[in-house]
Design a protein around this motif. Structure first.
Motif: not given
Lengths: 135, 404
Positions: B174-197
């Motif tokens: 289970x994934x949960x996340x928090x994203x609070x940019x300092x300005x309107x646009x941010x340099x932080x990012x994150x992701x998760x994805x299926x690489x294979x089965x």
């Protein structure tokens, strides 16, 4: 530690010092220096390169400077080379800080304070400054 | 210049008009203040020579009426009077008169007074032109600023849409996340994805600097960190084999080498935590590129930290990264975060720090429903005393399902 030797080259442009500082600080931390020690050694290196730009090349852009980073098990060795005229004899002897109100003259004192060894040699047409910090 | 002469004495009107016409003025006249106001509405009058004592509307009342009216330019008012009391002069100035002239009118004195009037009106005209230019410039700047704000808001929406949902099941995690940019646009990012089965990939990175440049770097980096875009799918999609994925360490090293031009000046770099999760075994392989070491919150509340390591991404070519391996048991959580969390300062400049972060995580360790990130967000807002942070804050929590 993920890299043991790196050659950084830059032109004698003060605006490049920010880049150099970021890279050297990252290398110091990667080599195992704690944050304060990394900051000190980075400061020494930046001061040395800034001296090369300001005093060696007299602020003229476009001249070459190389920073050769080597990391061994117990120390980091830095070799800074430029092709500027040689500095005054004995310039590395200025270990004392200038008076607090002085606007310059702290570079060499900071280099010596933040390194475990520092030496200078004129090799051919090049100035070669070696700085060492123990890990 | 257009001038208006107001006097109930016709001979005075004729005399003054004749003088002004001879000096190059265009003139009109009126017999009292009310007529004078009517002439003012009909033509653009800059100079008025007005008698004091008149029927229907006196010179004083006329001055007050002119000053109260929204004329688009300054009107220079000369009161004609035989009065010389200080109190009368003060009343005239208070009503808005600029100058006085004694009756009977002396031609030389009137000429001199008119030169003063012309000088002042010229300065007033220049000021009015400059004010108009300033107003127009300010309006253009405001329009440009509004456009930039709209563009930034759009960019921020797009950037948020690129992030995964704040709470999502990626079985058996289970994934949960928090994203609070300092300005309107941010340099932080994150992701998760299926690489294979078998594998889930994930990353969280923090680009140096802030604002648009960092955001563009971030967008480009996000795309580069998805292995074989053609075959990998985000967690929301179907898992397709990411054939030939060499493992997180080699992959990140290859992307870094492609990214960095030797000896080139760099505008930005990034710290990255990049890894894979084995869906069967729960083993995580994590590579750090100068990034704060992720934390492991065990199901029993104990917290472990990975070791620090690795050079930041985008600085040097040919960097070798070394993976760290950690086994996540059912109920264990892997927590990736940017340094905006630990370096969040309170009003005294004291940093939130890793210890407070660990305490916040440990306090809500037993609650798998409410979410760690919401508790952490509340504590950061309380610590910082603000909803606006100086640095981007991002947190990604990957929890192995208790039932798996």
């Amino acid at each position: 530690m993920t890299t043991s030797a790196t050659l950084l080259t830059l032109e004698s442009d003060p605006t490049r010092l920010g880049d150099l500082q970021s890279r050297v600080d990252a290398l110091c931390r990667d080599a195992g220096l704690e944050a304060v020690a990394a900051n000190e050694f980075t400061t020494a290196i930046i001061e040395a390169v800034a001296n090369s730009i300001r005093h060696g090349y007299r602020g003229e852009p476009g001249h070459p400077i190389t920073v050769h980073w080597r990391c061994a098990q117990d120390r980091i060795d830095i070799e800074i080379r430029d092709r500027a005229p040689p500095p005054p004899a004995g310039f590395l002897d200025h270990r004392d800080m200038p008076p607090p109100a002085a606007e310059s003259g702290r570079g060499v004192a900071m280099i010596l304070a933040y390194t475990d060894a520092a030496s200078y040699a004129r090799i051919g047409a090049e100035n070669v400054l070696n700085l060492t910090r123990r890990l | 210049m257009n001038a208006l002469i107001i006097d109930d004495a016709a001979d005075t009107r004729l005399y003054v008009r004749a003088l002004l016409e001879a000096w190059g003025y265009n003139t009109v006249d009126a017999a009292d203040g009310l007529d004078g106001l009517e002439r003012m509405r009909e033509a653009s009058i800059e100079l008025v020579i007005c008698d004091w004592m008149m029927p229907r509307m006196s010179g004083l009342e006329f001055c007050k009426a002119v000053r109260a009216a929204p004329f688009p330019h300054y009107v220079y008012l000369i009161l004609l009077t035989s009065r010389s009391d200080k109190s009368d002069l003060l009343a005239g100035l208070s009503a808005g008169a600029d100058d006085f002239l004694s009756k009977p009118v002396d031609a030389k004195l009137l000429r001199a007074r008119l030169r003063v009037a012309e000088r002042i009106l010229t300065v007033q005209g220049l000021l009015a032109d400059q004010n108009r230019t300033l107003r127009e410039s300010r309006e253009r700047l405001q329009q440009a600023y509004d456009q930039i704000q709209r563009d930034l808001a759009s960019a921020a929406r797009v950037q948020r849409q690129m992030l995964p949902p704040p709470d999502q099941l990626v079985s058996p995690f289970r994934a949960e996340s928090l994203f609070l940019p300092a300005a309107q646009v941010s340099g932080d990012s994150f992701n998760y994805f299926q690489l294979n089965n078998e594998l889930i990939g994930f990353y969280l990175f923090d680009v140096s600097g802030h604002g648009v440049q960092a955001a563009l770097f971030s967008a480009r980096l996000s795309a580069s960190l998805l292995p074989t875009l053609a075959s990998a799918r985000t967690a929301a999609g179907t898992g397709a084999p990411a054939a030939g994925f060499p493992g997180p360490a080699l992959f990140l090293s290859e992307v870094n080498t492609r990214w960095v031009e030797p000896d080139a000046e760099f505008d930005n770099y990034a710290t990255i935590a990049y890894g894979t999760l084995d869906k069967q075994s729960g083993e995580a392989q994590i590579v750090l590129a100068g990034h704060p070491p992720p934390l492991i919150l065990r199901h029993d509340g104990k917290i472990e930290s990975l070791a620090a390591g690795g050079l930041p991404f985008g600085m040097f070519p040919d960097v070798d990264y070394e993976p760290q391996r950690v086994l996540l048991h059912p109920g264990d959580r892997l927590i990736l975060y940017s340094d905006g969390v630990t370096e969040c300062a309170n009003r005294q400049g004291e940093l939130f720090g890793i210890e407070r972060m660990q305490c916040a995580l440990a306090a809500s360790a037993g609650d798998h429903r409410s979410g760690l990130t919401r508790e952490l967000e509340a504590q950061l807002q309380q610590w910082g005393g603000t909803l606006d942070f100086e640095d981007d804050i991002s947190v990604l929590v990957l929890e192995r399902d208790s039932e798996s």
